[in-house]
Design a protein around this motif. Sequence first.
Motif, PDB file in Angstrom:
ATOM      1  N   VAL A 340      -2.154  -0.972  11.547  1.00 40.04           N
ATOM      2  CA  VAL A 340      -0.973  -1.734  10.431  1.00 40.04           C
ATOM      3  C   VAL A 340      -1.582  -1.569   9.186  1.00 40.04           C
ATOM      4  O   VAL A 340      -2.894  -2.087   8.919  1.00 40.04           O
ATOM      5  CB  VAL A 340      -0.913  -3.167  10.861  1.00 40.04           C
ATOM      6  CG1 VAL A 340       0.351  -3.597  10.036  1.00 40.04           C
ATOM      7  CG2 VAL A 340      -0.208  -3.285  12.258  1.00 40.04           C
ATOM      8  N   VAL A 341      -0.969  -1.031   8.253  1.00 41.28           N
ATOM      9  CA  VAL A 341      -1.464  -0.701   6.647  1.00 41.28           C
ATOM     10  C   VAL A 341      -0.509  -1.581   5.710  1.00 41.28           C
ATOM     11  O   VAL A 341       0.683  -1.245   5.908  1.00 41.28           O
ATOM     12  CB  VAL A 341      -1.572   0.614   6.390  1.00 41.28           C
ATOM     13  CG1 VAL A 341      -2.493   1.255   7.349  1.00 41.28           C
ATOM     14  CG2 VAL A 341      -0.120   1.256   6.509  1.00 41.28           C
ATOM     15  N   ASN A 342      -1.205  -2.119   4.880  1.00 42.84           N
ATOM     16  CA  ASN A 342      -0.283  -2.737   3.680  1.00 42.84           C
ATOM     17  C   ASN A 342       0.687  -1.811   3.065  1.00 42.84           C
ATOM     18  O   ASN A 342       0.159  -0.541   2.881  1.00 42.84           O
ATOM     19  CB  ASN A 342      -1.105  -3.748   2.923  1.00 42.84           C
ATOM     20  CG  ASN A 342      -1.477  -5.066   3.300  1.00 42.84           C
ATOM     21  OD1 ASN A 342      -0.670  -5.421   4.179  1.00 42.84           O
ATOM     22  ND2 ASN A 342      -2.488  -5.652   2.728  1.00 42.84           N
ATOM     23  N   ARG A 343       1.623  -2.132   2.349  1.00 44.94           N
ATOM     24  CA  ARG A 343       2.424  -1.324   1.630  1.00 44.94           C
ATOM     25  C   ARG A 343       1.466  -0.582   0.611  1.00 44.94           C
ATOM     26  O   ARG A 343       0.868  -1.257  -0.133  1.00 44.94           O
ATOM     27  CB  ARG A 343       3.780  -1.975   0.924  1.00 44.94           C
ATOM     28  CG  ARG A 343       4.617  -1.205   0.203  1.00 44.94           C
ATOM     29  CD  ARG A 343       5.161  -1.834  -0.869  1.00 44.94           C
ATOM     30  NE  ARG A 343       6.030  -3.070  -0.664  1.00 44.94           N
ATOM     31  CZ  ARG A 343       7.229  -2.762  -0.274  1.00 44.94           C
ATOM     32  NH1 ARG A 343       7.903  -1.716  -0.458  1.00 44.94           N
ATOM     33  NH2 ARG A 343       7.909  -3.741   0.188  1.00 44.94           N
ATOM     34  N   TRP A 344       1.730   0.639   0.286  1.00 42.29           N
ATOM     35  CA  TRP A 344       1.206   1.314  -0.869  1.00 42.29           C
ATOM     36  C   TRP A 344       2.330   2.054  -1.984  1.00 42.29           C
ATOM     37  O   TRP A 344       3.464   2.183  -1.281  1.00 42.29           O
ATOM     38  CB  TRP A 344       0.380   2.797  -0.488  1.00 42.29           C
ATOM     39  CG  TRP A 344      -0.422   3.229  -1.677  1.00 42.29           C
ATOM     40  CD1 TRP A 344      -1.620   3.103  -1.681  1.00 42.29           C
ATOM     41  CD2 TRP A 344       0.098   4.270  -2.321  1.00 42.29           C
ATOM     42  NE1 TRP A 344      -2.289   3.789  -2.737  1.00 42.29           N
ATOM     43  CE2 TRP A 344      -1.124   4.587  -3.144  1.00 42.29           C
ATOM     44  CE3 TRP A 344       1.050   5.002  -2.733  1.00 42.29           C
ATOM     45  CZ2 TRP A 344      -1.033   5.695  -4.196  1.00 42.29           C
ATOM     46  CZ3 TRP A 344       1.253   5.895  -4.011  1.00 42.29           C
ATOM     47  CH2 TRP A 344       0.199   6.082  -4.714  1.00 42.29           C
ATOM     48  N   PRO A 345       2.415   1.952  -3.294  1.00 37.71           N
ATOM     49  CA  PRO A 345       1.000   1.524  -3.956  1.00 37.71           C
ATOM     50  C   PRO A 345       0.552  -0.059  -3.738  1.00 37.71           C
ATOM     51  O   PRO A 345       1.661  -0.713  -3.453  1.00 37.71           O
ATOM     52  CB  PRO A 345       1.264   1.839  -5.169  1.00 37.71           C
ATOM     53  CG  PRO A 345       2.714   1.885  -5.504  1.00 37.71           C
ATOM     54  CD  PRO A 345       3.215   2.366  -4.130  1.00 37.71           C
ATOM     55  N   GLN A 346      -0.654  -0.596  -4.022  1.00 34.08           N
ATOM     56  CA  GLN A 346      -0.950  -1.851  -3.851  1.00 34.08           C
ATOM     57  C   GLN A 346      -2.053  -2.216  -4.748  1.00 34.08           C
ATOM     58  O   GLN A 346      -2.781  -1.309  -5.430  1.00 34.08           O
ATOM     59  CB  GLN A 346      -1.375  -1.963  -2.392  1.00 34.08           C
ATOM     60  CG  GLN A 346      -2.544  -1.089  -2.309  1.00 34.08           C
ATOM     61  CD  GLN A 346      -2.909  -0.727  -0.753  1.00 34.08           C
ATOM     62  OE1 GLN A 346      -3.919  -0.461  -0.475  1.00 34.08           O
ATOM     63  NE2 GLN A 346      -1.860  -1.107   0.167  1.00 34.08           N
ATOM     64  N   ARG A 347      -2.358  -3.455  -4.926  1.00 33.57           N
ATOM     65  CA  ARG A 347      -3.451  -3.729  -5.859  1.00 33.57           C
ATOM     66  C   ARG A 347      -4.733  -3.598  -4.836  1.00 33.57           C
ATOM     67  O   ARG A 347      -4.787  -3.389  -3.676  1.00 33.57           O
ATOM     68  CB  ARG A 347      -3.563  -5.195  -5.985  1.00 33.57           C
ATOM     69  CG  ARG A 347      -2.172  -5.601  -7.139  1.00 33.57           C
ATOM     70  CD  ARG A 347      -2.257  -7.303  -7.482  1.00 33.57           C
ATOM     71  NE  ARG A 347      -1.378  -7.490  -8.261  1.00 33.57           N
ATOM     72  CZ  ARG A 347      -0.074  -7.679  -7.893  1.00 33.57           C
ATOM     73  NH1 ARG A 347       0.307  -7.909  -6.554  1.00 33.57           N
ATOM     74  NH2 ARG A 347       0.977  -8.069  -9.080  1.00 33.57           N
ATOM     75  N   VAL A 348      -5.804  -3.518  -5.733  1.00 35.38           N
ATOM     76  CA  VAL A 348      -7.066  -3.398  -4.656  1.00 35.38           C
ATOM     77  C   VAL A 348      -7.420  -4.576  -3.747  1.00 35.38           C
ATOM     78  O   VAL A 348      -7.896  -4.454  -2.560  1.00 35.38           O
ATOM     79  CB  VAL A 348      -8.204  -3.336  -5.541  1.00 35.38           C
ATOM     80  CG1 VAL A 348      -9.691  -3.260  -4.863  1.00 35.38           C
ATOM     81  CG2 VAL A 348      -8.201  -1.950  -6.594  1.00 35.38           C
ATOM     82  N   SER A 349      -6.897  -5.634  -4.183  1.00 32.49           N
ATOM     83  CA  SER A 349      -7.124  -6.843  -3.325  1.00 32.49           C
ATOM     84  C   SER A 349      -6.269  -6.641  -2.212  1.00 32.49           C
ATOM     85  O   SER A 349      -6.112  -7.763  -0.866  1.00 32.49           O
ATOM     86  CB  SER A 349      -6.764  -8.250  -3.985  1.00 32.49           C
ATOM     87  OG  SER A 349      -5.514  -8.068  -4.663  1.00 32.49           O
ATOM     88  N   GLU A 350      -5.056  -5.916  -2.124  1.00 27.41           N
ATOM     89  CA  GLU A 350      -4.002  -5.968  -1.156  1.00 27.41           C
ATOM     90  C   GLU A 350      -4.522  -4.729  -0.007  1.00 27.41           C
ATOM     91  O   GLU A 350      -4.036  -4.486   0.904  1.00 27.41           O
ATOM     92  CB  GLU A 350      -2.728  -5.725  -1.579  1.00 27.41           C
ATOM     93  CG  GLU A 350      -2.331  -6.775  -2.420  1.00 27.41           C
ATOM     94  CD  GLU A 350      -0.762  -6.695  -3.185  1.00 27.41           C
ATOM     95  OE1 GLU A 350      -0.043  -7.473  -3.412  1.00 27.41           O
ATOM     96  OE2 GLU A 350      -0.602  -5.379  -3.240  1.00 27.41           O
ATOM     97  N   GLN A 351      -5.856  -4.017  -0.240  1.00 30.28           N
ATOM     98  CA  GLN A 351      -6.078  -2.797   0.418  1.00 30.28           C
ATOM     99  C   GLN A 351      -6.529  -3.495   1.731  1.00 30.28           C
ATOM    100  O   GLN A 351      -7.346  -4.033   1.906  1.00 30.28           O
ATOM    101  CB  GLN A 351      -7.007  -1.882  -0.250  1.00 30.28           C
ATOM    102  CG  GLN A 351      -7.411  -0.813   0.428  1.00 30.28           C
ATOM    103  CD  GLN A 351      -8.687  -0.165   0.036  1.00 30.28           C
ATOM    104  OE1 GLN A 351      -8.570   0.018  -1.423  1.00 30.28           O
ATOM    105  NE2 GLN A 351      -9.387   0.246   0.820  1.00 30.28           N
ATOM    106  N   ARG A 352      -5.706  -3.119   2.801  1.00 27.30           N
ATOM    107  CA  ARG A 352      -6.032  -3.608   4.010  1.00 27.30           C
ATOM    108  C   ARG A 352      -5.536  -2.988   5.294  1.00 27.30           C
ATOM    109  O   ARG A 352      -4.521  -2.448   5.087  1.00 27.30           O
ATOM    110  CB  ARG A 352      -5.508  -5.111   4.152  1.00 27.30           C
ATOM    111  CG  ARG A 352      -6.000  -5.846   5.278  1.00 27.30           C
ATOM    112  CD  ARG A 352      -5.501  -7.386   5.586  1.00 27.30           C
ATOM    113  NE  ARG A 352      -5.786  -8.117   6.701  1.00 27.30           N
ATOM    114  CZ  ARG A 352      -5.264  -9.391   7.107  1.00 27.30           C
ATOM    115  NH1 ARG A 352      -4.296  -9.782   6.328  1.00 27.30           N
ATOM    116  NH2 ARG A 352      -5.690  -9.747   8.013  1.00 27.30           N
ATOM    117  N   THR A 353      -6.179  -2.721   6.271  1.00 25.02           N
ATOM    118  CA  THR A 353      -5.780  -2.073   7.362  1.00 25.02           C
ATOM    119  C   THR A 353      -6.309  -2.794   8.806  1.00 25.02           C
ATOM    120  O   THR A 353      -7.664  -3.119   8.986  1.00 25.02           O
ATOM    121  CB  THR A 353      -6.422  -0.394   7.574  1.00 25.02           C
ATOM    122  OG1 THR A 353      -6.106   0.143   6.331  1.00 25.02           O
ATOM    123  CG2 THR A 353      -5.875   0.267   8.911  1.00 25.02           C
TER     124      THR A 353
END
Length: 503
Positions: A340-353
């Motif tokens: 499960v990956v967060n939506r891209w584009p994203q903030r660095v703080s939202e980078q999550r897998t």
Amino acid sequence: MLRRIWRLHFWVGLFAAPVLVVLACSGLVILYSQPLDALLNRHLLVVEQGPQTVPLDAQVATATQHADAGSTLEAVTPPDGPHASTRVDFSAADAKGYPQAEANVIQVFVDPYTGAYLGQRDQLSGLVGWANQLHRMFGNDGPHVQLPSLGHLINPSAYPESTIPVGIGNLWMELTATWILVLLGSGIYLWWPRAIEAAKPLLRVRWRAGGRVRWRDVHALTGVVVAVILICYILSGMTWTRYWGENWRAVTATVTPSTEIDAPSTPAKLGDYDRLGRRIAWAATDDPIYASQPAAGAARLSYNDIDRIAKDEHMVPGYSIFPPADTTQDGAVVYGSYTVVNRWPQRVSEQRTLYLNQFTGATITNATAAQDGALSRLTSFGIAMHMGNQMGWLTRISATVACLGVLLSAVTGLLMWWKRRPTGRSGLPGPASESTRANTPKKAMISVTVIAVVLGILFPVFGISLLVVLVAEAIISSRRPPPDHASLVTSTITSRSVEPSPE
């Protein structure tokens, strides 16, 4: 020196301006792709909110029924709001992946409240799709060239391939981007205050002067205001190029390696799921897909189960679920995990897998930007700024100003040339005269040479193109008949009238 830098600025601008205009126009579309997409494809993306939703697995089944036979389900993106549809991505059976092409997908949309099929589209179709295609100069689609891999020299085990297949369009983009840096640097030099141009204004426009003077002031002021933003955009954009970007990835992984997670993995990498419009975070491309340990008698969890876990884990709405891919190694089955990956584009703080065991739903690992090396985090920050996400509307506004500034600079540059050209002549600047060359300060020439060499080393494609330009100019100069003294004086006088100072 001023005259020679002006000539350089003119010719580089003539070469780079068309690409800059394309990048600015396509960049504006990409910057506002979400509202544009919602406006142009409302029938696919927007639904009426109902009292309850249909199970996600039933929605996926509906999408599968309407997908082409033989296509492969790639990802499921649950609705990111009460009025959003569910999107299911499929790749065609004959779809080409990297390095042959940037793999395209078919997006199928389903109403989450009724389970009705809403329609489908090619990801690269429409205004937003074409903007993505143009902005990357069609990436790796089309002819390729094999170029040496710096990663292979640094770490052959991590980068076993000695060459990188690079699309001609992507290589052209990389080359032009570096020349744009030269354009911006020479423009700042021409704007810089100096005694010989004491009457030249720095931060105002002489509107009443009219003609070329007015357009010169608008051109200079616009250029210097957006130059710093554009330099940051060029450098962050270079990290996406197929050649320099991949070599930069190898450098960042070697100099500031990311934290390794001690868990069994499959042969697949997270970058295998990378698609235009649903990209993986730059720093996470080389991360492995971790393996699931089978539980006795347990079956694979449903998309409903994974969606519930993702919500409980507070993944950012708009996240995508990649189904597990099982492989066989040495006769044994290696079970993949739900990713499960967060939506891209994203903030660095939202980078999550989030990697979830496909049988139990247990979290195998939770990968965030905190595990990336310092250079990778810096690169991710630059990319988030490039996409207008890192600081919300502040970066969105600065990106819009930069794009509009590029268009204004191109128009004013054209007007300046039109106003200054002699009657019946093109007004294109010719080579510097012998007297101009003789009067050029040696220290200035050394400084320019050092800058050119440094850029050529940092960006090898630019270095090779610079050598080609210098050789071509040397050949042309050698074939030009030497002027006698009288014609030299006439040429110098004409040069001073036809090639005015940038003022």
